[in-house]
Enzyme design. Structure first.
Site, PDB file in Angstrom:
ATOM      1  N   TYR A 156     -24.842  15.775 -42.985  1.00 58.61           N
ATOM      2  CA  TYR A 156     -26.140  16.150 -43.568  1.00 58.61           C
ATOM      3  C   TYR A 156     -26.116  17.607 -44.023  1.00 58.61           C
ATOM      4  CZ  TYR A 156     -31.206  17.267 -43.395  1.00 58.61           C
ATOM      5  OH  TYR A 156     -32.475  17.694 -43.673  1.00 58.61           O
ATOM      6  N   LYS A 160     -26.500  19.173 -47.749  1.00 60.59           N
ATOM      7  CA  LYS A 160     -27.583  20.116 -48.065  1.00 60.59           C
ATOM      8  C   LYS A 160     -27.012  21.438 -48.584  1.00 60.59           C
ATOM      9  CE  LYS A 160     -31.512  17.962 -46.882  1.00 60.59           C
ATOM     10  NZ  LYS A 160     -32.537  17.624 -47.889  1.00 60.59           N
TER      11      LYS A 160
HETATM   12  N1  LIG Z   1     -38.578  17.134 -41.137  1.00 60.41           N
HETATM   13  C1  LIG Z   1     -37.711  18.128 -41.020  1.00 60.41           C
HETATM   14  O1  LIG Z   1     -37.582  18.751 -39.939  1.00 60.41           O
HETATM   15  C2  LIG Z   1     -36.868  18.562 -42.203  1.00 60.41           C
HETATM   16  C3  LIG Z   1     -36.178  19.764 -42.117  1.00 60.41           C
HETATM   17  C4  LIG Z   1     -35.410  20.189 -43.190  1.00 60.41           C
HETATM   18  C5  LIG Z   1     -35.357  19.431 -44.340  1.00 60.41           C
HETATM   19  N2  LIG Z   1     -36.048  18.266 -44.405  1.00 60.41           N
HETATM   20  C6  LIG Z   1     -35.926  17.494 -45.659  1.00 60.41           C
HETATM   21  O2  LIG Z   1     -37.211  17.186 -46.155  1.00 60.41           O
HETATM   22  C7  LIG Z   1     -37.164  15.980 -46.909  1.00 60.41           C
HETATM   23  C8  LIG Z   1     -38.257  15.027 -46.434  1.00 60.41           C
HETATM   24  O3  LIG Z   1     -38.046  14.733 -45.060  1.00 60.41           O
HETATM   25  P1  LIG Z   1     -39.236  14.244 -44.093  1.00 60.41           P
HETATM   26  O4  LIG Z   1     -39.031  14.911 -42.789  1.00 60.41           O
HETATM   27  O5  LIG Z   1     -40.547  14.371 -44.796  1.00 60.41           O
HETATM   28  O6  LIG Z   1     -38.837  12.710 -43.900  1.00 60.41           O
HETATM   29  P2  LIG Z   1     -39.713  11.364 -44.050  1.00 60.41           P
HETATM   30  O7  LIG Z   1     -38.836  10.294 -43.508  1.00 60.41           O
HETATM   31  O8  LIG Z   1     -41.069  11.537 -43.491  1.00 60.41           O
HETATM   32  O9  LIG Z   1     -39.851  11.198 -45.619  1.00 60.41           O
HETATM   33  C9  LIG Z   1     -38.725  10.915 -46.431  1.00 60.41           C
HETATM   34  C10 LIG Z   1     -39.190  10.132 -47.641  1.00 60.41           C
HETATM   35  O10 LIG Z   1     -38.038   9.863 -48.458  1.00 60.41           O
HETATM   36  C11 LIG Z   1     -38.056   8.475 -48.811  1.00 60.41           C
HETATM   37  N3  LIG Z   1     -36.685   8.033 -49.068  1.00 60.41           N
HETATM   38  C12 LIG Z   1     -35.680   7.859 -48.176  1.00 60.41           C
HETATM   39  N4  LIG Z   1     -34.576   7.423 -48.804  1.00 60.41           N
HETATM   40  C13 LIG Z   1     -34.887   7.310 -50.114  1.00 60.41           C
HETATM   41  C14 LIG Z   1     -34.169   6.895 -51.270  1.00 60.41           C
HETATM   42  N5  LIG Z   1     -32.905   6.475 -51.199  1.00 60.41           N
HETATM   43  N6  LIG Z   1     -34.800   6.931 -52.473  1.00 60.41           N
HETATM   44  C15 LIG Z   1     -36.095   7.332 -52.555  1.00 60.41           C
HETATM   45  N7  LIG Z   1     -36.836   7.705 -51.497  1.00 60.41           N
HETATM   46  C16 LIG Z   1     -36.231   7.711 -50.294  1.00 60.41           C
HETATM   47  C17 LIG Z   1     -38.701   7.774 -47.621  1.00 60.41           C
HETATM   48  O11 LIG Z   1     -39.195   6.488 -47.955  1.00 60.41           O
HETATM   49  C18 LIG Z   1     -39.798   8.776 -47.278  1.00 60.41           C
HETATM   50  O12 LIG Z   1     -40.972   8.562 -48.025  1.00 60.41           O
HETATM   51  C19 LIG Z   1     -35.735  15.439 -46.738  1.00 60.41           C
HETATM   52  O13 LIG Z   1     -34.955  15.829 -47.855  1.00 60.41           O
HETATM   53  C20 LIG Z   1     -35.246  16.145 -45.483  1.00 60.41           C
HETATM   54  O14 LIG Z   1     -33.838  16.266 -45.452  1.00 60.41           O
HETATM   55  C21 LIG Z   1     -36.803  17.796 -43.363  1.00 60.41           C
END
Ligand SMILES: NC(=O)c1ccc[n+]([C@@H]2O[C@H](COP(=O)([O-])OP(=O)(O)OC[C@H]3O[C@@H](n4cnc5c(N)ncnc54)[C@H](O)[C@@H]3O)[C@@H](O)[C@H]2O)c1
Length: 261
Positions: A156, A160
């Protein structure tokens, strides 16, 4: 602030979590929003809710691991609204993979496919439209502080990390066309991705210099800034939004549950 009046915005992964927070923020500032998500039912619910608040909103089914799906989603947005001004690449997340020694080639490919190649596919489909935006098109991608420092979750994190270089190259290449590319790098944000690890969240919160876990609206505020005209002279940057977590890089988190993010 209504910085997104007359702006058409497509947000991947906007059915849940951070993406939904970004959709709500940009809609609140006047954007017409396309909720692009592989979870079609949740995307539809999000679009209906945004529309009930007065936003022009549409749900488009989009799987960022498929070039055909992404191309069809972008085409649907342009067919509905006439153009595209802003792309927010947010879809995906950590795949809950094993630790380094047990990772297979397939694990690596799957993680890189959704996290890095997913953004490549969306940019490829959207950029021809962004160059035609009367406002100057732009792309904001949601990376992670995992791409900036050794917090674990190697596949991951490597994917990133690739987003930073990709953003810089695209920013450099597309500046002459008036299209900006920037990256927001969240720290730990309370979303459903953490639902099964409440203890980890408590432990991480105690290490964050600003004293709390982040919220989707913390990320949405940064995305809104970079996507808006307020950032018209900013391209190719990475903006960490992490409560100061990077100040602890490689020390506090090394053996913590942050490995799984
Ligand atoms: N939550 C955290 O702590 C965190 C930290 C750093 C980065 N992020 C990044 O933030 C972004 C959102 O994460 P989140 O925590 O809101 O997760 P989440 O699971 O709540 O939301 C992710 C969304 O992406 C969609 N998704 C997944 N695979 C997909 C695909 N192949 N095509 C289209 N849509 C797809 C899911 O259906 C969902 O709506 C991600 O890129 C994640 O890596 C999250």
């Amino acid at each position: 602030m209504r910085r997104f009046e007359d702006r058409i915005v497509m947000i991947t992964g906007a059915a849940h979590g951070i993406g939904l927070g970004i959709a709500e923020r940009l809609a609140g500032e006047g954007a017409a929003v396309a909720v692009a998500d592989v979870d079609a039912a949740a995307g539809e619910r999000a679009a209906v809710r945004l529309a009930a608040g007065g936003t022009q909103a549409v749900a488009v089914t989009c799987d960022v691991t498929s070039g055909e799906s992404v191309a069809a989603a972008v085409a649907a947005v342009v067919a509905r609204f006439g153009r595209l001004d802003v792309l927010v690449n947010n879809a995906g997340g950590g795949l809950n993979l094993p630790d380094l020694d047990e990772l297979t080639d397939d694990d690596w490919h799957r993680q890189i496919d959704v996290t890095l190649m997913g953004v490549v596919r969306c940019v490829r489909a959207a950029t021809p439209h962004l160059t035609r935006s009367p406002h100057g098109g732009n792309v904001v991608t949601v990376g992670s502080i995992n791409g900036l420092a050794p917090f674990g979750s190697v596949a991951y994190s490597a994917a990133k990390a690739g987003l930073r270089n990709l953003t810089e190259n695209l920013a450099s290449r597309c500046a002459a066309d008036g299209v900006r590319f920037n990256l927001v790098a969240p720290g730990t944000i309370r979303t459903r991705a953490w639902d099964d690890q409440p203890d980890s969240l408590d432990r991480i919160a105690s290490t964050i210099p600003l004293g709390r876990i982040g919220r989707p609206d913390d990320i949405a505020a940064a995305v809104a800034f970079l996507a808006s005209g307020d950032a018209a002279w900013i391209t190719g940057v990475t903006l960490p939004v992490d409560g100061g977590a990077l100040l602890n890089a490689g020390r506090v988190f090394r053996d913590s549950a942050a490995r799984t993010r």
